[in-house]
Design a protein around this motif. Structure first.
Motif, PDB file in Angstrom:
ATOM      1  N   SER A 113     159.147  82.985 -65.483  1.00  0.00           N
ATOM      2  CA  SER A 113     159.308  82.093 -63.931  1.00  0.00           C
ATOM      3  C   SER A 113     160.566  81.627 -63.618  1.00  0.00           C
ATOM      4  O   SER A 113     159.511  80.576 -63.434  1.00  0.00           O
ATOM      5  CB  SER A 113     158.148  81.850 -64.289  1.00  0.00           C
ATOM      6  N   LYS A 114     161.069  81.142 -64.654  1.00  0.00           N
ATOM      7  CA  LYS A 114     161.704  80.078 -64.829  1.00  0.00           C
ATOM      8  C   LYS A 114     162.482  79.276 -63.686  1.00  0.00           C
ATOM      9  O   LYS A 114     163.075  78.643 -63.660  1.00  0.00           O
ATOM     10  CB  LYS A 114     163.163  80.032 -65.783  1.00  0.00           C
ATOM     11  N   ILE A 115     163.166  80.679 -63.075  1.00  0.00           N
ATOM     12  CA  ILE A 115     164.268  79.883 -61.844  1.00  0.00           C
ATOM     13  C   ILE A 115     163.068  79.906 -60.486  1.00  0.00           C
ATOM     14  O   ILE A 115     163.037  78.452 -59.955  1.00  0.00           O
ATOM     15  CB  ILE A 115     164.721  81.310 -60.869  1.00  0.00           C
ATOM     16  N   ALA A 116     161.789  80.110 -60.460  1.00  0.00           N
ATOM     17  CA  ALA A 116     160.863  79.349 -59.468  1.00  0.00           C
ATOM     18  C   ALA A 116     160.066  78.020 -59.778  1.00  0.00           C
ATOM     19  O   ALA A 116     160.367  77.370 -59.248  1.00  0.00           O
ATOM     20  CB  ALA A 116     159.661  80.526 -59.072  1.00  0.00           C
ATOM     21  N   THR A 117     160.350  77.964 -60.794  1.00  0.00           N
ATOM     22  CA  THR A 117     159.420  77.151 -61.668  1.00  0.00           C
ATOM     23  C   THR A 117     160.237  75.759 -61.528  1.00  0.00           C
ATOM     24  O   THR A 117     160.293  74.487 -60.685  1.00  0.00           O
ATOM     25  CB  THR A 117     159.374  76.663 -63.096  1.00  0.00           C
ATOM     26  N   ALA A 118     161.902  76.284 -61.780  1.00  0.00           N
ATOM     27  CA  ALA A 118     163.280  75.361 -61.829  1.00  0.00           C
ATOM     28  C   ALA A 118     163.379  74.704 -59.950  1.00  0.00           C
ATOM     29  O   ALA A 118     163.919  73.585 -59.617  1.00  0.00           O
ATOM     30  CB  ALA A 118     164.172  75.962 -61.662  1.00  0.00           C
ATOM     31  N   THR A 132     169.196  80.456 -68.188  1.00  0.00           N
ATOM     32  CA  THR A 132     169.623  80.968 -69.079  1.00  0.00           C
ATOM     33  C   THR A 132     168.407  82.803 -69.322  1.00  0.00           C
ATOM     34  O   THR A 132     167.418  82.490 -68.580  1.00  0.00           O
ATOM     35  CB  THR A 132     169.976  81.227 -70.605  1.00  0.00           C
ATOM     36  N   ALA A 133     168.800  83.613 -69.330  1.00  0.00           N
ATOM     37  CA  ALA A 133     167.956  84.896 -69.650  1.00  0.00           C
ATOM     38  C   ALA A 133     166.707  85.219 -70.226  1.00  0.00           C
ATOM     39  O   ALA A 133     167.635  84.341 -71.609  1.00  0.00           O
ATOM     40  CB  ALA A 133     168.594  86.101 -68.976  1.00  0.00           C
ATOM     41  N   THR A 134     165.436  84.940 -70.834  1.00  0.00           N
ATOM     42  CA  THR A 134     164.786  85.643 -71.600  1.00  0.00           C
ATOM     43  C   THR A 134     164.767  86.687 -72.361  1.00  0.00           C
ATOM     44  O   THR A 134     164.931  86.812 -73.957  1.00  0.00           O
ATOM     45  CB  THR A 134     163.426  85.620 -71.162  1.00  0.00           C
ATOM     46  N   ASP A 135     165.083  87.492 -71.519  1.00  0.00           N
ATOM     47  CA  ASP A 135     165.677  89.023 -72.262  1.00  0.00           C
ATOM     48  C   ASP A 135     166.596  90.341 -71.219  1.00  0.00           C
ATOM     49  O   ASP A 135     166.370  89.225 -70.416  1.00  0.00           O
ATOM     50  CB  ASP A 135     164.543  89.172 -72.792  1.00  0.00           C
ATOM     51  N   SER A 136     167.035  90.831 -71.937  1.00  0.00           N
ATOM     52  CA  SER A 136     167.639  91.890 -70.823  1.00  0.00           C
ATOM     53  C   SER A 136     168.008  93.002 -71.905  1.00  0.00           C
ATOM     54  O   SER A 136     167.338  93.638 -72.491  1.00  0.00           O
ATOM     55  CB  SER A 136     168.850  90.908 -71.157  1.00  0.00           C
ATOM     56  N   THR A 149     173.186  79.382 -62.365  1.00  0.00           N
ATOM     57  CA  THR A 149     173.332  77.725 -61.930  1.00  0.00           C
ATOM     58  C   THR A 149     172.877  77.667 -61.042  1.00  0.00           C
ATOM     59  O   THR A 149     173.407  78.286 -59.936  1.00  0.00           O
ATOM     60  CB  THR A 149     175.167  77.655 -62.438  1.00  0.00           C
ATOM     61  N   ILE A 150     171.862  76.857 -60.851  1.00  0.00           N
ATOM     62  CA  ILE A 150     171.088  76.231 -59.578  1.00  0.00           C
ATOM     63  C   ILE A 150     171.374  75.515 -59.013  1.00  0.00           C
ATOM     64  O   ILE A 150     171.129  74.134 -59.761  1.00  0.00           O
ATOM     65  CB  ILE A 150     169.767  76.799 -59.316  1.00  0.00           C
ATOM     66  N   LYS A 151     172.515  74.794 -57.647  1.00  0.00           N
ATOM     67  CA  LYS A 151     172.747  73.864 -57.277  1.00  0.00           C
ATOM     68  C   LYS A 151     171.946  73.208 -56.488  1.00  0.00           C
ATOM     69  O   LYS A 151     170.647  74.243 -55.731  1.00  0.00           O
ATOM     70  CB  LYS A 151     174.144  73.736 -57.138  1.00  0.00           C
ATOM     71  N   PHE A 152     171.308  72.179 -56.303  1.00  0.00           N
ATOM     72  CA  PHE A 152     169.717  71.467 -55.775  1.00  0.00           C
ATOM     73  C   PHE A 152     170.663  70.277 -54.345  1.00  0.00           C
ATOM     74  O   PHE A 152     171.862  69.441 -54.900  1.00  0.00           O
ATOM     75  CB  PHE A 152     169.228  70.717 -55.915  1.00  0.00           C
ATOM     76  N   SER A 153     170.272  70.599 -53.175  1.00  0.00           N
ATOM     77  CA  SER A 153     170.975  69.880 -52.055  1.00  0.00           C
ATOM     78  C   SER A 153     169.975  68.232 -52.086  1.00  0.00           C
ATOM     79  O   SER A 153     169.782  67.118 -51.382  1.00  0.00           O
ATOM     80  CB  SER A 153     171.040  70.005 -50.934  1.00  0.00           C
TER      81      SER A 153
END
Length: 310
Positions: free
Chosen positions: A201-206, A163-167, A305-309
């Motif tokens: 940095s939540k996307i890169a961390t995930a 989720t976004a931390t701010d907008s 939403t990120i899906k991993f293989s």
């Protein structure tokens, strides 16, 4: 639309729905709204927030439905093929995914005495926790120092929602204090707005150490902004972890991945190059921007939403 659906719509339109207080006609859903109602077109007029019978589930844009007309149209059911086969496939996929996370136990028995046979160990204390991936673990403290087997490998989560931390919105090179949500376009001639969502940095961390299969983003179009009909979101990447105090500079784009009518919600799949940039941290978030009034709108949401293989 299937031939059966067309035939049913014609039959109902000839008077089969008169007892319900209005004719029954077939129509195609334009969008599903945040409230769970739908926007659809009847006789060339876009009808907003049309209520639906509880039996109409798994609502989505493009569905053909039977609509009871009148002063207030109501969707009474969905037309088309039986969705049972599709639902069964989804259930099997979920069950297989859950089963893959389980550790098999060959037997579970109990009694008042010690178990028969060799190799048993007495458990003095039992411990439990959730690991870094949220998987439950058990650890048994035993009475004698018998070597422990290697712990079973746990799989990383296959899906993560960020989720976004701010907008916010920017206009004329600075934050727009008059916009309560991210916006695109110019309705009044005061300057084109651009909106942005920030994730730190939540996307890169995930995504670190994992193979990303897909990224999708969910948006909702705010009511009372622009024309009611479907209009595209003009999406861009940006490189900010937090809202800038000056202009919000745009990266790659625009991409018109999603079109929404007023009050509608929808999900867009991000291009492969975009998910690579977001996963690596070379891009940090998403933005919307256009000029003029044709595609003017306010937009909320922004959950990725990120899906991993792997």
């Amino acid at each position: 639309m299937t031939g059966a659906a067309r035939d049913l719509g014609r039959q109902l339109d000839t008077g089969g729905g008169a007892s319900l207080g209005g004719a029954i006609v077939s129509a195609q859903v334009d969008d599903v709204t945040e409230s769970g109602r739908v926007n659809l077109t009847l006789d060339g007029v876009l009808q907003l927030e049309v209520p639906c019978a509880d039996s109409y589930r798994d609502r989505k844009a493009g569905d053909w439905v039977a609509v009871r007309t009148g002063a207030r149209p109501v969707v009474v059911w969905r037309l088309g093929d039986d969705p049972g086969d599709e639902s069964a496939d989804e259930i099997r996929e979920i069950a297989a995914d859950v089963a893959g996370d389980m550790i098999p136990v060959s037997a579970y028995t109990w009694g008042t005495g010690a178990p028969a046979g060799a190799g048993w160990q007495e458990v003095t204390t039992l411990w439990t926790r959730a690991d870094a991936n949220g998987t439950g673990q058990l650890y048994a403290q035993v009475a004698t120092a018998v070597p422990s087997p290697d712990p079973p490998a746990t799989r990383p989560p296959k899906t993560v929602a960020v989720t976004a931390t701010d907008s916010g919105s920017w206009r004329n090179g600075r934050p727009d204090e008059y916009a309560s949500v991210p916006m695109q376009g110019d309705w009044t001639g005061g300057g084109a707005r651009r909106g942005g969502w920030f994730y730190g940095s939540k996307i890169a961390t995930a995504c670190a150490g994992k193979t990303v299969a897909s990224m999708t983003v969910a948006f909702s179009r705010k009511t009372g902004s622009g024309v009611n009909g479907k209009r595209p979101l003009h999406l861009y990447l940006h490189g900010y972890t937090a809202p800038p105090s000056g202009q919000l500079s745009l990266g790659d784009g625009p991409e018109e991945l999603l079109r929404l009518s007023v009050g509608a919600k929808g999900t867009a799949t991000l291009p492969a190059a975009w998910r690579t940039a977001l996963a690596s941290g070379s891009a940090r978030g998403l933005a919307i921007y256009t000029t003029g009034s044709a595609d003017y709108m306010g937009v909320t949401g922004g959950t990725i939403t990120i899906k991993f293989s792997a």
